[in-house]
Design a protein around this motif. Structure first.
Motif, PDB file in Angstrom:
ATOM      1  N   LEU A  67      20.296   4.681  26.487  1.00 41.04           N
ATOM      2  CA  LEU A  67      19.821   4.826  27.863  1.00 41.04           C
ATOM      3  C   LEU A  67      19.618   3.468  28.534  1.00 41.04           C
ATOM      4  O   LEU A  67      19.782   3.331  29.750  1.00 41.04           O
ATOM      5  CB  LEU A  67      18.508   5.610  27.889  1.00 41.04           C
ATOM      6  N   LEU A  68      19.269   2.469  27.732  1.00 40.27           N
ATOM      7  CA  LEU A  68      18.998   1.142  28.280  1.00 40.27           C
ATOM      8  C   LEU A  68      20.193   0.213  28.151  1.00 40.27           C
ATOM      9  O   LEU A  68      20.073  -0.986  28.397  1.00 40.27           O
ATOM     10  CB  LEU A  68      17.789   0.520  27.561  1.00 40.27           C
ATOM     11  N   ARG A  69      21.353   0.762  27.750  1.00 35.76           N
ATOM     12  CA  ARG A  69      22.533  -0.065  27.517  1.00 35.76           C
ATOM     13  C   ARG A  69      22.907  -0.853  28.772  1.00 35.76           C
ATOM     14  O   ARG A  69      22.860  -0.349  29.879  1.00 35.76           O
ATOM     15  CB  ARG A  69      23.719   0.820  27.110  1.00 35.76           C
ATOM     16  N   GLY A  70      23.295  -2.099  28.538  1.00 38.20           N
ATOM     17  CA  GLY A  70      23.625  -2.974  29.652  1.00 38.20           C
ATOM     18  C   GLY A  70      22.423  -3.752  30.150  1.00 38.20           C
ATOM     19  O   GLY A  70      22.576  -4.716  30.902  1.00 38.20           O
ATOM     20  N   MET A  71      21.229  -3.345  29.731  1.00 37.52           N
ATOM     21  CA  MET A  71      20.008  -4.066  30.106  1.00 37.52           C
ATOM     22  C   MET A  71      19.261  -4.527  28.855  1.00 37.52           C
ATOM     23  O   MET A  71      18.766  -5.646  28.800  1.00 37.52           O
ATOM     24  CB  MET A  71      19.104  -3.177  30.954  1.00 37.52           C
TER      25      MET A  71
ATOM     26  N   ILE B 150      17.364  -8.730  25.572  1.00 38.53           N
ATOM     27  CA  ILE B 150      17.501  -8.505  27.008  1.00 38.53           C
ATOM     28  C   ILE B 150      18.863  -9.031  27.431  1.00 38.53           C
ATOM     29  O   ILE B 150      19.169 -10.208  27.222  1.00 38.53           O
ATOM     30  CB  ILE B 150      16.381  -9.210  27.790  1.00 38.53           C
ATOM     31  N   SER B 151      19.688  -8.179  28.008  1.00 39.99           N
ATOM     32  CA  SER B 151      21.078  -8.525  28.287  1.00 39.99           C
ATOM     33  C   SER B 151      21.178  -9.575  29.391  1.00 39.99           C
ATOM     34  O   SER B 151      20.388  -9.590  30.338  1.00 39.99           O
ATOM     35  CB  SER B 151      21.866  -7.287  28.708  1.00 39.99           C
TER      36      SER B 151
ATOM     37  N   PHE C 129      14.550 -12.661  24.513  1.00 35.53           N
ATOM     38  CA  PHE C 129      14.893 -12.916  25.917  1.00 35.53           C
ATOM     39  C   PHE C 129      15.584 -14.270  25.951  1.00 35.53           C
ATOM     40  O   PHE C 129      14.953 -15.314  26.012  1.00 35.53           O
ATOM     41  CB  PHE C 129      13.630 -12.917  26.781  1.00 35.53           C
ATOM     42  N   ASP C 130      16.922 -14.244  25.881  1.00 43.71           N
ATOM     43  CA  ASP C 130      17.712 -15.477  25.813  1.00 43.71           C
ATOM     44  C   ASP C 130      18.002 -15.989  27.219  1.00 43.71           C
ATOM     45  O   ASP C 130      17.925 -15.246  28.205  1.00 43.71           O
ATOM     46  CB  ASP C 130      19.018 -15.208  25.068  1.00 43.71           C
TER      47      ASP C 130
ATOM     48  N   ASP D  33      29.543  -8.292  34.238  1.00 42.11           N
ATOM     49  CA  ASP D  33      28.985  -9.072  35.340  1.00 42.11           C
ATOM     50  C   ASP D  33      27.585  -9.570  34.970  1.00 42.11           C
ATOM     51  O   ASP D  33      26.838  -8.881  34.262  1.00 42.11           O
ATOM     52  CB  ASP D  33      28.903  -8.219  36.612  1.00 42.11           C
ATOM     53  N   PRO D  34      27.217 -10.765  35.442  1.00 39.50           N
ATOM     54  CA  PRO D  34      25.885 -11.290  35.102  1.00 39.50           C
ATOM     55  C   PRO D  34      24.777 -10.444  35.705  1.00 39.50           C
ATOM     56  O   PRO D  34      24.919  -9.891  36.801  1.00 39.50           O
ATOM     57  CB  PRO D  34      25.910 -12.707  35.699  1.00 39.50           C
TER      58      PRO D  34
END
Length: 696
Positions: free
Chosen positions: A210-214, A283-284, A317-318, A291-292
């Motif tokens: 559900l949180l994919r991409g974030m 954290i993506s 959190f990179d 896209d950023p």
């Protein structure tokens, strides 16, 4: 309960009754009909078709359209939908209902919060709700509450409580309100991401889906903590601390890691999580489309992760420069939300690693809220050699490993990337030999990053002979080396004309002591930023101490000039910084300069020994000439040439090294040719020195 097929919500036919009811409430109860119905016809024909509103229902020549009758029919259609709602409970799409239940249980959502979340997901995925919301026109934040209350059939107080900034929807980032502008309904209600809305309508998804991409599950680490032996002290503090935090569920645990790119910061966090047997989520930095992700969205993803994941988990959190120091305006994204950011750092449930390439520019108010701040520098030479042997020893011999290990800029990340390329081509018939390919890849990568690359085979340019007997100094250098073997701690200042062997002596001494050599030139330590030079000086001493290296500061006169002649305050502060470091340094320091008279007198008192390097004496020059002739395969110099050599009063070992390098592209035919090259070098010098030593 009436359950409809999931794909009905995306079909071109009539929408779910629940969605139709919400659309009709917006059109009737909230006066959306003013835009929906025109004077001569229904304006929003697509919306009318989707909700099943057909007026006039007969042939146009039998029933004439009037706005009054159309509104009357719309209200009747709405009343029928409300009656159906009372007699038959409308259902969510089955998949959405399941996923909402999971999210509500994890985040502890109330009925109102769950309903608002589900409505917002549908608003972002169903055109019928989006179009109905557009009929309401632009909304401000205060108007949003009664709109949702009437649309969803909720008390106004329940909606207001659900949309509070400290409410669960806002804290988890699931639903955010745009308080900065008046926009259409969909623009006022924002979700964590578009991918989140799509995944909420997908069956059999997990929370991380559900949180994919974030927020993503961290990949399995390639390295282990055994690959970071130079961080033993830091890890002996960090690991026990994290064990206690995870066991007790202690809030507000934050660790800040910083260091140059490629030093293995992210991989270290993964190795730590693996060692602690803790789940790690990242954290993506970019979404599913590559896209950023902007700083605002990344903070919302972080907030969401804090609200959902279990106790025995860690967050990474990179690239936090995007948040703490993006400087899009006068203040960074974090600074514009300073109070919220401080509260989050003090109360976050999930321990978080904040990773950055630099700590500069970070607000001190944030810095003091991190429990541990750890800097990752380039690994020491001994570790680099071990790492290279372990990852590429099957291709490289001892000499090649030594050449690569000399580069302080060779990071685990660079080596890993280069070795993976070599491994992929190792079985190709027309591929470059693996050893040659690896050295070339590392060399080119570091060169492209404006780092000092390791020398390639056959490319090293150094004089063929180095022997302290060919250094004209006012101290016994061989005896000095023996003394330092016993206690390798001293602060030496080597001064004298260029080319007299000061830097070469530092390299020779480090080799004799079997210690790594850390060379810092004036250009390496001078910064254009205020306070930057002082920081670079401090970092040089710390790096040498951590690596047990001989620190050689070349061209020390660049920033150690007499403070009495200073014209700017920063000229004084950089001298003060170096004096402070000299006073407390317990390792072996060699400072070299060509301009002894310009140095600060207080600094000179900090050096244990000051050694003058001078021009070669005649006997030294004669023996050195003979050795170079042997190396170059030239005839031995005769008496006439030795007498001619005696007249070269400014001759240095550096002149011989220059002549040797010149011979590669201008081969010498005889010892006379070598002597002529030395004479040319001496003519380039401006002054003649006073006579010293024995002259034949």
């Amino acid at each position: 309960m009436l359950h409809l097929l999931d794909d009905e919500i995306a079909s071109a036919g009539p929408v779910l009754p629940l969605l139709r009811l919400w659309a009709l409430r917006m059109l009737v109860l909230l006066d959306g009909h003013q835009m929906f119905l025109g004077q001569d016809s229904v304006r929003q024909t697509r919306l009318a078709s989707r909700i099943g509103f057909d007026y006039p229902s007969g042939p146009s020549d039998e029933i004439a359209y009037t706005r009054h009758e159309a509104l009357k029919a719309l209200r009747q259609y709405h009343a029928e939908a409300e009656a159906e709602h009372l007699t038959c409970l409308h259902a969510w799409p089955v998949t959405l209902d399941t996923n909402l239940t999971m999210l509500a249980e994890l985040a502890g959502l109330t009925h109102a919060e769950r309903l608002i979340l589900g409505f917002t997901i549908c608003l972002h995925t169903e055109e019928v709700l989006d179009e109905a919301g557009d009929c309401l026109g632009s909304l401000n934040s205060s108007k949003l509450i009664p709109v949702l209350a009437d649309t969803l059939g909720l008390p106004t107080k329940s909606v207001a409580a659900a949309l509070r900034q400290d409410g669960k929807l806002a804290r988890t980032g699931l639903v955010s309100i745009d308080h900065n502008s008046c926009t259409m309904l969909r623009g006022k209600l924002d979700l964590l991401s578009r991918a989140f809305a799509d995944q909420a309508l997908t069956p059999d998804v997990q929370l991380v889906d559900l949180l994919r991409g974030m927020v993503n599950s961290s990949p399995t680490p390639v390295l282990t903590l055994a690959d970071y032996p130079f961080l033993d002290k830091e890890l002996s503090l960090l690991l026990p601390y994290l064990r206690q935090v995870l066991a007790q569920g202690r809030p507000g645990a934050n660790i800040f890691l910083h260091g140059c790119p490629g030093t293995g910061k992210s991989e270290l966090v993964r190795a730590i999580a693996n060692h602690l047997n803790a789940a790690l989520y990242e954290i993506s930095c970019d979404n599913d489309e590559g896209d950023p992700v902007d700083a605002e969205s990344r903070l919302r993803a972080y907030r969401c992760a804090q609200g959902f994941f279990g106790r025995h988990a860690l967050l990474l959190f990179d690239e936090v420069e995007d948040v703490f120091n993006d400087r899009k305006q006068e203040k960074s994204t974090a600074q514009t939300r300073k109070a919220w950011m401080n509260r989050m750092l003090e109360s976050n449930r999930i321990p978080t690693f904040w990773v950055s390439n630099s700590i500069h520019g970070l607000d001190p108010a944030f810095l003091r809220r991190f429990d541990l701040i750890i800097e990752l520098d380039a690994p020491p030479k001994a570790y680099r050699r071990e790492l290279i042997s372990r990852q590429a020893g099957q291709w490289l011999d001892a000499d090649a490993i030594g050449r690569l290990a000399e580069s302080a800029d060779l990071s685990p990340a660079i080596l890993q990337r280069c070795t993976s390329v070599v491994a992929s081509i190792a079985n190709e018939e027309d591929a470059m030999p693996a050893a040659q390919a690896l050295e070339m890849l590392v060399h080119n990568t570091l060169k492209a990053q404006r780092c000092v690359p390791p020398s390639l085979p056959g490319k090293k340019v150094t004089p063929p002979v180095y022997d302290p007997r060919f250094i004209c100094a006012d101290a016994d250098l061989a005896a000095l080396a023996e003394q330092l073997q016993v206690r390798p701690a001293a602060r030496l200042c080597l001064y004298g004309p260029p080319g007299t062997g000061k830097t070469a002596f530092g390299r020779w001494l480090a080799s004799e002591l079997d210690r790594p050599l850390l060379v810092k030139r004036g250009s390496d330590l001078l910064s254009k930023w205020l306070g930057g030079t002082e920081q670079l000086i401090a970092e040089a001493f710390r790096e040498a101490e951590e690596n047990n290296a001989v620190l050689l500061i070349d061209e020390v006169d660049s920033f150690l000039q007499d403070r009495r002649r200073a014209q700017h305050s920063w000229e004084v502060t950089q001298v003060n910084e170096l004096l402070t470091q000299l006073e407390s340094y317990e390792g072996l320091l060699i400072a070299s300069t060509n301009l002894m008279d310009d140095l600060d007198t207080a600094a000179m008192r900090r050096f244990d020994l000051k050694v003058r390097f001078d021009y070669l004496q005649h006997l030294q020059a004669a023996e050195l000439l003979r050795r170079y002739c042997v190396t170059l395969g030239l005839d031995s110099p005769g008496e006439a040439e030795l007498r001619q050599l005696a007249r070269l009063r400014t001759l240095t070992p550096g002149d011989f090294a220059v002549a040797f390098r010149q011979s590669r592209f201008a081969p010498l035919a005889s010892s006379a040719g070598l002597l002529a090259a030395l004479e040319r070098e001496c003519r380039h010098k401006e002054t003649q020195p006073r006579g010293i030593g024995f002259i034949e």
